[in-house]
Design a protein around this motif. Structure first.
Motif, short mmCIF file in Angstrom:
data_model
loop_
_atom_site.label_atom_id
_atom_site.label_comp_id
_atom_site.label_asym_id
_atom_site.label_seq_id
_atom_site.Cartn_x
_atom_site.Cartn_y
_atom_site.Cartn_z
N ILE A 1 96.25 34.43 15.28
CA ILE A 1 95.02 35.11 15.73
C ILE A 1 94.36 34.26 16.81
O ILE A 1 94.03 33.10 16.57
N GLY A 2 94.17 34.84 17.98
CA GLY A 2 93.64 34.09 19.13
C GLY A 2 94.81 33.54 19.92
O GLY A 2 95.52 32.66 19.44
N THR A 3 95.00 34.08 21.10
CA THR A 3 96.15 33.64 21.91
C THR A 3 95.67 33.04 23.24
O THR A 3 96.23 33.29 24.29
N ILE B 1 94.23 29.17 24.88
CA ILE B 1 94.94 27.91 25.16
C ILE B 1 95.66 27.40 23.90
O ILE B 1 96.87 27.17 23.90
N MET B 2 94.92 27.27 22.79
CA MET B 2 95.52 26.70 21.57
C MET B 2 96.48 27.68 20.90
O MET B 2 97.57 27.30 20.47
N GLY B 3 96.07 28.95 20.80
CA GLY B 3 96.92 29.93 20.12
C GLY B 3 98.24 30.11 20.84
O GLY B 3 99.31 30.14 20.21
N ALA C 1 91.19 39.27 21.00
CA ALA C 1 90.18 40.21 21.48
C ALA C 1 90.60 40.77 22.84
O ALA C 1 90.24 41.89 23.19
N ASP C 2 91.33 40.00 23.60
CA ASP C 2 91.90 40.45 24.87
C ASP C 2 93.34 40.90 24.60
O ASP C 2 94.26 40.10 24.52
N ALA D 1 93.39 30.64 15.67
CA ALA D 1 93.09 29.86 16.88
C ALA D 1 92.13 30.65 17.77
O ALA D 1 92.17 30.54 19.00
N ASP E 1 85.43 29.36 17.41
CA ASP E 1 84.84 28.80 16.18
C ASP E 1 84.06 29.83 15.34
O ASP E 1 84.21 29.85 14.11
N HIS F 1 86.08 31.78 12.67
CA HIS F 1 86.96 31.11 11.69
C HIS F 1 86.66 31.51 10.26
O HIS F 1 87.58 31.79 9.48
N LYS G 1 90.44 23.47 14.13
CA LYS G 1 89.13 22.85 13.87
C LYS G 1 88.09 23.53 14.75
O LYS G 1 88.45 24.00 15.82
N PRO G 2 86.82 23.57 14.37
CA PRO G 2 86.31 23.20 13.05
C PRO G 2 86.63 24.31 12.05
O PRO G 2 86.81 25.46 12.45
N HIS H 1 86.81 15.29 15.99
CA HIS H 1 88.13 14.66 15.79
C HIS H 1 87.95 13.20 15.36
O HIS H 1 88.65 12.72 14.47
N TYR I 1 100.79 17.98 17.56
CA TYR I 1 100.77 19.42 17.27
C TYR I 1 102.10 19.86 16.67
O TYR I 1 102.15 20.65 15.72
N1 LIG Z 1 92.95 20.90 17.62
C1 LIG Z 1 92.60 20.76 18.88
O1 LIG Z 1 92.95 19.77 19.50
C2 LIG Z 1 91.83 21.83 19.59
C3 LIG Z 1 91.70 21.76 20.98
C4 LIG Z 1 91.01 22.78 21.62
C5 LIG Z 1 90.45 23.82 20.90
N2 LIG Z 1 90.58 23.83 19.54
C6 LIG Z 1 90.01 24.96 18.76
O2 LIG Z 1 90.91 26.05 18.86
C7 LIG Z 1 90.20 27.28 18.90
C8 LIG Z 1 90.58 28.05 20.16
O3 LIG Z 1 90.25 27.25 21.29
P1 LIG Z 1 90.93 27.54 22.71
O4 LIG Z 1 90.67 26.31 23.51
O5 LIG Z 1 92.30 28.03 22.56
O6 LIG Z 1 89.97 28.70 23.23
P2 LIG Z 1 90.36 29.88 24.24
O7 LIG Z 1 89.07 30.44 24.71
O8 LIG Z 1 91.36 29.43 25.24
O9 LIG Z 1 91.08 30.96 23.30
C9 LIG Z 1 90.41 31.70 22.33
C10 LIG Z 1 91.05 33.08 22.29
O10 LIG Z 1 90.50 33.81 21.20
C11 LIG Z 1 90.27 35.14 21.65
N3 LIG Z 1 89.27 35.77 20.78
C12 LIG Z 1 87.93 35.81 20.92
N4 LIG Z 1 87.38 36.47 19.87
C13 LIG Z 1 88.41 36.85 19.07
C14 LIG Z 1 88.50 37.57 17.87
N5 LIG Z 1 87.39 38.02 17.24
N6 LIG Z 1 89.71 37.82 17.35
C15 LIG Z 1 90.83 37.37 17.95
N7 LIG Z 1 90.81 36.67 19.11
C16 LIG Z 1 89.61 36.42 19.66
C17 LIG Z 1 89.86 35.02 23.09
O11 LIG Z 1 90.06 36.25 23.79
C18 LIG Z 1 90.79 33.90 23.55
O12 LIG Z 1 92.03 34.40 24.03
C19 LIG Z 1 88.73 26.91 18.79
O13 LIG Z 1 88.31 27.00 17.46
C20 LIG Z 1 88.68 25.47 19.26
O14 LIG Z 1 87.60 24.75 18.71
C21 LIG Z 1 91.28 22.88 18.89
#
Ligand SMILES: NC(=O)c1ccc[n+]([C@@H]2O[C@H](COP(=O)([O-])OP(=O)(O)OC[C@H]3O[C@@H](n4cnc5c(N)ncnc54)[C@H](O)[C@@H]3O)[C@@H](O)[C@H]2O)c1
Length: 362
Positions: free
Chosen positions: A33-35, A37-39, A61-62, A97, A100, A103, A121-122, A200, A304
């Motif tokens: 869920i969430g694709t 950067i991290m997903g 969501a996109d 992913a 926040d 989650h 996280k978180p 972290h 990772y």
């Molecule tokens: N562990 C780590 O090192 C690390 C590093 C960066 C981010 N994170 C965490 O990872 C998560 C994602 O961060 P990111 O940098 O990939 O952000 P991002 O903005 O690149 O990606 C988030 C994605 O979620 C989608 N989204 C928004 N609302 C949604 C919903 N309701 N259902 C499904 N998808 C939805 C967005 O369209 C987007 O594609 C955050 O919780 C962030 O805190 C962790």
């Protein structure tokens, strides 16, 4: 994982034993869920470097972004909504992913469905929300939640912990941390330096020392001219643990020169610190140097991979990964981050008082 299977139609428990003697170990069917950067990075790893799992569904969501990532993963189902992905009987395990604020809802739905979940996280935005997740897991009677504190799987941090646990350094006294990013996005607010970045350091400190953080203070040096808008950058955080160890953490998200994470642990008889992760040193133009990573994806690539592999392996065995962060760890980290936010807003030292730790997380 226990035996109940949670009545999820054709879903199995993730335990290879479910398939009877002699059958090959099952490949876990993962939904992401969430694709963003991290997903997208987790999808690439699950489809590539991690064994024992395949990505069968994604949701974002996109929808176009989700479809592109599904395509990159070799083609998989795209769900319009994360809750639909969680209910999909063809999904055994879930990676959350998304941003926040989403989650708590997704993790609670995973626990309710009896599906193991790796949540970035978180764990949730507030300690109260984390406690609701803990209550749900305790009611379920088994651990289903892993939090994406991947530094626990970084070879450098893992070696620091091994050394400390071996007593080679004597009792820990001080921990010095630096967390520097090249540049923050324009929307980054001061509190995010704590809840997105320093969280972290908060988790690694608890994990390295095996003790809780009891007090936090945030100090603001002169603001960097490179910080956009009203961002307070850098910040200096001071943490005290139950055992009296003091840790400082500089968080500087517009350091300008690269992604630079450092940690030095000072013990009674020795110290240990992370070394720069570059594989080579280069000499040119009368200078010697090592390349720095551009971001966390590059710096913590091995972490990772190891985090996801440990999650998949443990889940397939019906257990949880030993080093991994639990819902309790997610709660404790968020509670400390809240104390830091209170200190940032009002100044001074803020005590951290945690709820009683349920036996499930002993
Ligand atoms: N562990 C780590 O090192 C690390 C590093 C960066 C981010 N994170 C965490 O990872 C998560 C994602 O961060 P990111 O940098 O990939 O952000 P991002 O903005 O690149 O990606 C988030 C994605 O979620 C989608 N989204 C928004 N609302 C949604 C919903 N309701 N259902 C499904 N998808 C939805 C967005 O369209 C987007 O594609 C955050 O919780 C962030 O805190 C962790």
């Amino acid at each position: 994982m226990t035996e109940d299977g949670s009545g999820d139609g054709d879903r199995t428990s993730g335990n290879p034993d479910d398939h009877g003697e002699g059958s090959p170990a099952r490949v876990l069917r993962a939904g992401v869920i969430g694709t963003g950067i991290m997903g997208a990075d987790h999808v690439r790893r699950l489809a590539g470097s991690v064994s024992g799992a395949e990505v069968v569904a994604v949701s974002d969501a996109d929808r176009d972004r989700a479809a592109r990532v599904a395509c990159d993963a070799g083609g998989c189902r795209v769900h319009d909504e994360g809750l639909g992905l969680i209910k999909d009987p063809g999904v055994d395990v879930v990676v959350v992913a998304s941003p926040d604020p989403t989650h708590e809802r997704f993790v609670l739905a995973c626990v309710e469905a009896g599906k193991p979940v790796l949540c970035e996280k978180p764990l949730a935005e507030t300690s109260a929300a984390c406690q609701r997740i803990i209550s749900a897991e305790v009611a379920a009677g088994r651990r289903l939640v892993q939090v994406g504190f991947m530094r626990r799987f970084d070879p450098g941090y893992a070696e620091m912990k091994r050394l400390l646990d071996s007593s080679a350094l004597g009792a820990p006294l001080l921990v010095h941390n630096q967390h520097r990013n090249e540049q923050s996005p324009p929307w980054f607010a001061s509190g995010m330096s704590i809840v997105s970045s320093a969280i972290h350091e908060i988790d690694t400190l608890r994990w390295l020392l095996g003790e809780e953080i009891v007090a936090a203070q945030v100090m603001r040096p002169r603001r960097s001219g490179a910080a956009p808008g009203g961002l307070e950058d850098p910040l200096l955080i001071l943490l005290r643990t139950a055992g009296g160890v003091l840790a400082d953490a500089e968080v500087f998200v517009n350091a300008g020169y690269g992604y630079d994470v450092r940690c030095e642990l000072v013990g009674e008889t020795g110290t240990t610190s992370l070394v720069p992760p570059a594989p080579v040193a280069t000499r040119a133009a009368r200078a010697e140097g090592q390349r720095l990573p551009s971001d966390w994806i590059e710096r913590f690539a091995a972490a990772y991979d190891r985090e996801l592999q440990a999650w998949v392996d443990a889940t397939a065995r019906g257990t949880v990964a030993g080093a991994a962060a639990s819902a309790w760890d997610g709660y404790a980290a968020t509670a400390v981050a809240e104390a830091c936010l209170e200190s940032l807003a009002g100044g001074g030292t803020v005590e951290v008082s945690l709820a009683t730790r349920p036996p499930l997380y002993a």
